[in-house]
Scaffold this active site. Structure first.
Site, mmCIF file in Angstrom:
data_model
loop_
_atom_site.group_PDB
_atom_site.id
_atom_site.type_symbol
_atom_site.label_atom_id
_atom_site.label_comp_id
_atom_site.label_asym_id
_atom_site.label_seq_id
_atom_site.Cartn_x
_atom_site.Cartn_y
_atom_site.Cartn_z
ATOM 1 N NE ARG A 1 -2.587 -1.078 3.612
ATOM 2 C CZ ARG A 1 -2.576 -2.222 4.284
ATOM 3 N NH1 ARG A 1 -3.008 -3.334 3.696
ATOM 4 N NH2 ARG A 1 -2.145 -2.278 5.534
ATOM 5 C CE LYS B 1 -13.701 11.015 1.195
ATOM 6 N NZ LYS B 1 -13.506 9.979 0.167
ATOM 7 C CE LYS C 1 -14.790 12.961 -3.626
ATOM 8 N NZ LYS C 1 -13.436 12.479 -3.409
HETATM 9 P P1 13P Z 1 -14.438 7.865 -6.678
HETATM 10 O O1 13P Z 1 -13.962 8.973 -7.607
HETATM 11 O O2 13P Z 1 -13.840 6.536 -7.000
HETATM 12 O O3 13P Z 1 -15.926 7.862 -6.529
HETATM 13 O O4 13P Z 1 -13.839 8.184 -5.248
HETATM 14 C C1 13P Z 1 -13.927 9.448 -4.757
HETATM 15 C C2 13P Z 1 -14.020 9.410 -3.303
HETATM 16 O O5 13P Z 1 -13.203 9.971 -2.607
HETATM 17 C C3 13P Z 1 -15.138 8.702 -2.669
HETATM 18 O O6 13P Z 1 -15.252 9.081 -1.348
#
Ligand code: 13P
Length: 337
Positions: free
Chosen positions: A46, A136, A220
């Site tokens: 990882r 996030k 987002k």
């Molecule tokens: P994806 O672009 O694969 O949807 O992932 C974005 C993400 O951070 C999901 O929480």
């Protein structure tokens, strides 16, 4: 809370047609991705994989921020530089996923609530000390053909997102607010637009109630697309128009940037949709990306866990970053591929 600093960090991440690499897969999720290419999910694999991504020459032209997972924030490059420091040195803002995943919502079969608020203030302070500048939190909303999502599930998730965002700003981290309406299912594009509209209304109402500084956050969201199993597919233009209409109606202009998730779209589709949105004209916010799969799927497919493939994998990654950077300016053309 230093408002100017929050605003500055939020703007810096999406400045100059840049976007975000979401590399914050939890260990079960990265294991799935590695299983797909026959690589064992060890801590070192990882670490090495993330190092390959972060050290790709040239990505800083297109990537303004990277979202890390807890484990990765505490890992280092081969020569011992902590990843957050390594990214900062390259002019890329390091961030951290702070939610603890979505769990079944009690009494609401089929719906989910994101957990992680307990003790969050202390964890955020620790992440800030470790070098993170933004955070996030992802909520998931599922659509089904009958009765989901319920208003209650939308409200509960919006409330948690807003509590998280307020805590982030209190300690000086820019919150990325991610209410994801999932692409799974047979629903059409109209249903996706309707549900996303309600979700965004709830989210901004809760953010307002929690006194979150809109200028110091990023949104987002999902794009407005039909469910993956919907028989009626939509043109790139129709997706772009529906997405922009929905966001223009529900996202305040004070928000500096919208950074889309890819949500299971192919890398090409995600880029094309983003490009088409920016091609439609100027918007009150930066319209950019925070892709996980749409940036990484092509890289994993080339890397396959082999050192001999690292240069080719980095080439594929840089190309994807560049395409999305161009898409942020509405200047991507498929012929470039
Ligand atoms: P994806 O672009 O694969 O949807 O992932 C974005 C993400 O951070 C999901 O929480």
């Amino acid at each position: 809370m230093n408002q100017d600093e929050l605003k500055m960090v939020a703007q810096a991440i999406v400045a100059d047609s840049k976007g975000i690499l979401a590399a914050d897969e939890s260990n079960p999720t990265i294991k799935d991705r590695f299983d797909g290419i026959g690589v064992k999910s060890t801590e070192e694999n990882r670490r090495r994989y993330r190092e390959i991504l972060f050290s790709t020459e040239g990505i800083e032209q297109y990537i303004g921020g990277v979202i890390l997972f807890h484990e990765t924030l505490h890992q280092t490059t081969r020569d011992g530089t902590p990843f957050a420091q390594f990214l900062s040195n390259r002019g890329i803002v390091p961030g951290i996923k702070v939610d603890e995943g979505s769990k079944a919502l009690a009494m609401y079969p089929g719906e989910r609530i994101t957990e992680g608020l307990d003790g969050l203030r202390e964890r955020l302070l620790e992440y800030k000390r470790t070098g993170a500048k933004f955070a996030k939190w992802r909520s998931v909303i599922e659509i089904n053909e009958r009765d989901l999502p319920t208003r209650f599930a939308i409200r509960a998730n919006a409330h948690a997102l807003a509590r998280y965002a307020a805590l982030c700003q209190e300690v000086g981290l820019v919150p990325i607010v991610e209410p994801e309406v999932l692409m799974d299912g047979i629903h059409d594009i109209e249903r996706c637009e309707k549900v996303t509209s309600i979700v965004l209304e709830e989210v901004f109402s809760e953010l307002d109630a929690h006194r979150v500084l809109l200028e110091g956050m990023l949104l987002k969201p999902n794009m407005i697309v039909p469910g993956m199993k919907c028989p009626r597919r939509e043109s790139v233009l129709r997706v772009a128009e529906a997405t922009m209409r929905c966001l223009l109606r529900h996202v305040p202009t004070a928000v500096p940037g919208i950074v889309f998730l890819s949500g299971g779209q192919t890398a090409d589709d995600a880029t094309e949709h983003l490009n088409a949105m920016n091609h439609l004209g100027t918007h009150p916010w930066s319209v950019s990306f925070s892709f996980g799969r749409a940036l990484q799927a092509p890289v994993l497919a080339v890397w396959k866990g082999k050192e001999a493939n690292v240069a080719a994998a980095q080439k594929a990654f840089l190309q994807r970053c560049k395409f999305n950077g161009l898409a942020c300016a509405g200047k991507y053309h498929r012929e470039l591929v």
